[in-house]
Write a protein that holds these residues in place. Structure first.
Motif, PDB file in Angstrom:
ATOM      1  N   LEU A  19     -10.625  -9.973 -16.903  1.00 18.75           N
ATOM      2  CA  LEU A  19      -9.885  -8.813 -17.408  1.00 18.75           C
ATOM      3  C   LEU A  19      -9.517  -7.865 -16.270  1.00 18.75           C
ATOM      4  O   LEU A  19      -8.446  -7.245 -16.286  1.00 18.75           O
ATOM      5  CB  LEU A  19     -10.710  -8.076 -18.463  1.00 18.75           C
ATOM      6  N   SER A  20     -10.385  -7.759 -15.272  1.00 18.71           N
ATOM      7  CA  SER A  20     -10.054  -6.942 -14.099  1.00 18.71           C
ATOM      8  C   SER A  20      -8.865  -7.543 -13.355  1.00 18.71           C
ATOM      9  O   SER A  20      -7.958  -6.824 -12.914  1.00 18.71           O
ATOM     10  CB  SER A  20     -11.269  -6.861 -13.163  1.00 18.71           C
ATOM     11  N   TRP A  21      -8.868  -8.875 -13.218  1.00 16.61           N
ATOM     12  CA  TRP A  21      -7.729  -9.544 -12.595  1.00 16.61           C
ATOM     13  C   TRP A  21      -6.462  -9.353 -13.428  1.00 16.61           C
ATOM     14  O   TRP A  21      -5.370  -9.110 -12.887  1.00 16.61           O
ATOM     15  CB  TRP A  21      -8.029 -11.034 -12.447  1.00 16.61           C
ATOM     16  N   GLY A  22      -6.596  -9.444 -14.754  1.00 13.78           N
ATOM     17  CA  GLY A  22      -5.438  -9.244 -15.621  1.00 13.78           C
ATOM     18  C   GLY A  22      -4.849  -7.855 -15.457  1.00 13.78           C
ATOM     19  O   GLY A  22      -3.614  -7.695 -15.464  1.00 13.78           O
ATOM     20  N   ALA A  23      -5.708  -6.854 -15.318  1.00 13.73           N
ATOM     21  CA  ALA A  23      -5.217  -5.492 -15.104  1.00 13.73           C
ATOM     22  C   ALA A  23      -4.463  -5.398 -13.780  1.00 13.73           C
ATOM     23  O   ALA A  23      -3.389  -4.793 -13.709  1.00 13.73           O
ATOM     24  CB  ALA A  23      -6.389  -4.510 -15.126  1.00 13.73           C
ATOM     25  N   LEU A  24      -4.996  -6.024 -12.730  1.00 10.84           N
ATOM     26  CA  LEU A  24      -4.309  -6.018 -11.437  1.00 10.84           C
ATOM     27  C   LEU A  24      -2.969  -6.739 -11.522  1.00 10.84           C
ATOM     28  O   LEU A  24      -1.966  -6.294 -10.961  1.00 10.84           O
ATOM     29  CB  LEU A  24      -5.188  -6.682 -10.375  1.00 10.84           C
ATOM     30  N   ALA A  25      -2.952  -7.868 -12.234  1.00  6.67           N
ATOM     31  CA  ALA A  25      -1.715  -8.636 -12.379  1.00  6.67           C
ATOM     32  C   ALA A  25      -0.647  -7.841 -13.117  1.00  6.67           C
ATOM     33  O   ALA A  25       0.556  -8.024 -12.887  1.00  6.67           O
ATOM     34  CB  ALA A  25      -1.991  -9.950 -13.111  1.00  6.67           C
ATOM     35  N   ALA A  26      -1.088  -6.935 -13.996  1.00  2.00           N
ATOM     36  CA  ALA A  26      -0.147  -6.095 -14.741  1.00  2.00           C
ATOM     37  C   ALA A  26       0.251  -4.854 -13.957  1.00  2.00           C
ATOM     38  O   ALA A  26       0.971  -3.994 -14.466  1.00  2.00           O
ATOM     39  CB  ALA A  26      -0.766  -5.674 -16.078  1.00  2.00           C
ATOM     40  N   PHE A  39      -4.004  -1.604 -23.213  1.00  3.16           N
ATOM     41  CA  PHE A  39      -5.031  -0.954 -24.012  1.00  3.16           C
ATOM     42  C   PHE A  39      -4.964  -1.402 -25.463  1.00  3.16           C
ATOM     43  O   PHE A  39      -5.991  -1.718 -26.085  1.00  3.16           O
ATOM     44  CB  PHE A  39      -4.863   0.574 -23.943  1.00  3.16           C
ATOM     45  N   ALA A  40      -3.766  -1.401 -26.033  1.00  2.52           N
ATOM     46  CA  ALA A  40      -3.600  -1.736 -27.443  1.00  2.52           C
ATOM     47  C   ALA A  40      -4.079  -3.152 -27.736  1.00  2.52           C
ATOM     48  O   ALA A  40      -4.723  -3.409 -28.763  1.00  2.52           O
ATOM     49  CB  ALA A  40      -2.137  -1.581 -27.854  1.00  2.52           C
ATOM     50  N   ALA A  41      -3.782  -4.082 -26.828  1.00  2.00           N
ATOM     51  CA  ALA A  41      -4.183  -5.474 -27.041  1.00  2.00           C
ATOM     52  C   ALA A  41      -5.708  -5.604 -27.059  1.00  2.00           C
ATOM     53  O   ALA A  41      -6.280  -6.248 -27.954  1.00  2.00           O
ATOM     54  CB  ALA A  41      -3.584  -6.359 -25.946  1.00  2.00           C
ATOM     55  N   VAL A  42      -6.379  -4.964 -26.104  1.00  3.41           N
ATOM     56  CA  VAL A  42      -7.839  -5.078 -26.028  1.00  3.41           C
ATOM     57  C   VAL A  42      -8.511  -4.325 -27.173  1.00  3.41           C
ATOM     58  O   VAL A  42      -9.454  -4.824 -27.802  1.00  3.41           O
ATOM     59  CB  VAL A  42      -8.348  -4.569 -24.667  1.00  3.41           C
ATOM     60  N   VAL A  43      -8.025  -3.110 -27.459  1.00  2.48           N
ATOM     61  CA  VAL A  43      -8.615  -2.324 -28.551  1.00  2.48           C
ATOM     62  C   VAL A  43      -8.391  -3.025 -29.892  1.00  2.48           C
ATOM     63  O   VAL A  43      -9.268  -3.055 -30.748  1.00  2.48           O
ATOM     64  CB  VAL A  43      -8.031  -0.897 -28.570  1.00  2.48           C
ATOM     65  N   GLY A  44      -7.206  -3.614 -30.075  1.00  5.30           N
ATOM     66  CA  GLY A  44      -6.939  -4.365 -31.297  1.00  5.30           C
ATOM     67  C   GLY A  44      -7.878  -5.550 -31.456  1.00  5.30           C
ATOM     68  O   GLY A  44      -8.387  -5.813 -32.551  1.00  5.30           O
ATOM     69  N   LEU A  45      -8.132  -6.241 -30.339  1.00  7.77           N
ATOM     70  CA  LEU A  45      -9.085  -7.352 -30.385  1.00  7.77           C
ATOM     71  C   LEU A  45     -10.493  -6.852 -30.702  1.00  7.77           C
ATOM     72  O   LEU A  45     -11.232  -7.485 -31.466  1.00  7.77           O
ATOM     73  CB  LEU A  45      -9.074  -8.091 -29.043  1.00  7.77           C
ATOM     74  N   ALA A  46     -10.856  -5.692 -30.139  1.00  7.65           N
ATOM     75  CA  ALA A  46     -12.186  -5.125 -30.401  1.00  7.65           C
ATOM     76  C   ALA A  46     -12.351  -4.739 -31.866  1.00  7.65           C
ATOM     77  O   ALA A  46     -13.416  -4.922 -32.457  1.00  7.65           O
ATOM     78  CB  ALA A  46     -12.417  -3.908 -29.505  1.00  7.65           C
ATOM     79  N   LEU A  47     -11.282  -4.202 -32.466  1.00  9.61           N
ATOM     80  CA  LEU A  47     -11.363  -3.730 -33.852  1.00  9.61           C
ATOM     81  C   LEU A  47     -11.283  -4.864 -34.862  1.00  9.61           C
ATOM     82  O   LEU A  47     -11.996  -4.861 -35.871  1.00  9.61           O
ATOM     83  CB  LEU A  47     -10.243  -2.718 -34.118  1.00  9.61           C
ATOM     84  N   TYR A  48     -10.411  -5.826 -34.606  1.00 13.26           N
ATOM     85  CA  TYR A  48     -10.123  -6.842 -35.619  1.00 13.26           C
ATOM     86  C   TYR A  48     -10.619  -8.237 -35.262  1.00 13.26           C
ATOM     87  O   TYR A  48     -10.469  -9.161 -36.059  1.00 13.26           O
ATOM     88  CB  TYR A  48      -8.610  -6.898 -35.880  1.00 13.26           C
ATOM     89  N   GLY A  49     -11.198  -8.376 -34.091  1.00 16.26           N
ATOM     90  CA  GLY A  49     -11.663  -9.703 -33.707  1.00 16.26           C
ATOM     91  C   GLY A  49     -13.151  -9.758 -33.466  1.00 16.26           C
ATOM     92  O   GLY A  49     -13.626 -10.567 -32.659  1.00 16.26           O
ATOM     93  N   ARG A  50     -13.903  -8.907 -34.179  1.00 14.29           N
ATOM     94  CA  ARG A  50     -15.333  -8.834 -33.911  1.00 14.29           C
ATOM     95  C   ARG A  50     -16.039 -10.154 -34.211  1.00 14.29           C
ATOM     96  O   ARG A  50     -16.916 -10.578 -33.453  1.00 14.29           O
ATOM     97  CB  ARG A  50     -15.957  -7.711 -34.742  1.00 14.29           C
TER      98      ARG A  50
END
Length: 404
Positions: free
Chosen positions: A224-231, A187-198
């Motif tokens: 991203l769905s595959w990444g979630a499954l891989a994690a 979550f933190a990685a994706v939210v951080g990208l959303a906030l600071y990588g617009r």
């Protein structure tokens, strides 16, 4: 071979359309129609693998669209109010659902699944009904949306915990912490990208050709769905975060426009697939549990809505309408029912399925007649001001007598 496939697929899609049309004419949510259709055609020779693939795409697109509805910046600005109201809703509903899972005999895993399914309202049903009934400007609607935001974010983390820890082969406290740690990091990685990588995201999705935009965005969602499954998490979480990511860019409306028709198609197949996975014979032993939980679920959502509404300064009428708005259960509850069946908690899965069917129907009726019910319970007293009747303070100012 191909002819049989085309005949079967065409018949299923036509049946979905007819079932949805029937429920739409009755002013009911179409979700129960699709589930009931799946249960009805279960004895037929349906290609289970095809339905499973399409249903997976359906849940991915459904959660992607839910993620698109959120703005990380807006959530952070109104975080105290959202957390307060959402916390009240969680405190009122989740423990009762958890106890219901233990009562059914689902063990700790079944209790967690039932707690989540009993607690979370249906964003899809509520949002669709609110728009169709033109109640977006009602005083209780903004509060309801804040509660739904909290519920959906909580359930995304909850699914991560269940997928990564509780439903693992060897559940333990260490596995639970590891699963939650992965969820928080993801979550933190994706939210951080959303906030600071617009700026970067705006450039990546800045494709003039709609077909290329559709292909690229679809690829990001699936990866991203595959990444979630891989994690070790759920593919639904990855899709939700993909929507959250795109919601922070200038391409949000374009994604909604292009993916809208696909989302409707595959979501219908998702609910159909859920109905196909249910054995109606399993309902015979669980319907008393489902009935008790449905009554309790309705009463507790109304009570939570009244509590939240009054804390937020809404009049009693609007607070009651808020509670009625939150009654329907839907997409997340169905996901948890599917997990229950996979985890060999068939009784819990069947109870959740009946609970969703009952509360989606009852909740849709409650939503439709919420103003009438509120007026009946709290009849208007003579001489009440506009503000007492639920209008915003700005509009209520027009009700003041002219200065002499």
């Amino acid at each position: 071979m191909h002819g049989e496939f085309l005949l079967g697929a065409g018949a299923v899609l036509a049946a979905l359309a007819l079932a949805g049309l029937l429920f739409d004419r009755l002013r009911q949510s179409v979700i129960p129609a699709f589930i009931l259709l799946g249960m009805a055609i279960r004895p037929l020779d349906v290609d289970a693998h095809l339905v499973e693939v399409l249903a997976t795409l359906g849940v991915v697109l459904l959660l992607f669209f839910m993620g698109l509805e959120f703005s990380v910046g807006a959530l952070l600005r109104d975080r105290r109010r959202i957390v307060r109201n959402g916390g009240i809703d969680l405190l009122v509903s989740f423990p009762v659902g958890f106890a219901g899972g233990l009562w059914i005999g689902g063990g700790w895993t079944g209790a967690l699944l039932m707690g989540g399914a009993f607690y979370v309202s249906s964003s899809a049903i509520i949002a669709k009904s609110t728009i169709e009934m033109r109640r977006s400007a009602n005083p209780e609607t903004e509060v309801a949306l804040g509660v739904l935001v909290f519920e959906d974010l909580f359930m995304a983390l909850f699914l991560a915990l269940l997928s990564g820890a509780v439903l693992s082969d060897e559940p333990s406290a260490q596995a639970a912490l590891w699963g939650m740690g992965k969820a928080v990091a993801f979550f933190a990685a994706v939210v951080g990208l959303a906030l600071y990588g617009r700026r970067l995201l705006d450039r990546l999705f800045d494709l003039d050709n709609d077909d290329l935009f559709l292909l690229f965005t679809g690829g990001v969602v699936l990866l991203l769905s595959w990444g979630a499954l891989a994690a070790g998490l759920s593919e639904a979480i990855g899709a939700f975060l993909a929507g959250l990511l795109l919601a922070e860019t200038e391409h949000k409306e374009r994604a909604e426009r292009l993916f809208g028709p696909l989302q409707g198609l595959f979501a219908a197949v998702f609910f159909l697939g859920f109905g196909l996975s249910l054995d109606p014979a399993s309902f015979a032993g669980v319907w008393p549990y489902a009935l008790v939980l449905a009554v309790a679920g309705t009463a507790l959502k109304i009570a939570a809505g009244m509590w939240i509404g009054r804390r937020d300064g809404l009049p009693k009428r609007n607070a009651l309408a808020l509670g009625l708005t939150l009654v329907p259960r839907g997409e997340f509850s169905i996901l948890l029912a599917g997990i229950a069946v996979t985890a060999n908690r068939e009784a819990v899965g069947a109870t959740i399925a009946l609970l969703v069917l009952a509360l989606s129907l009852v909740g849709t009726v409650g939503l439709r007649f919420a103003p009438e019910i509120a007026r009946w319970v709290y009849p208007r007293k003579p001489g009440r001001s506009l503000e007492e009747r639920g209008f915003s303070p700005g509009l209520a100012a027009f009700d003041e007598p002219p200065a002499k």
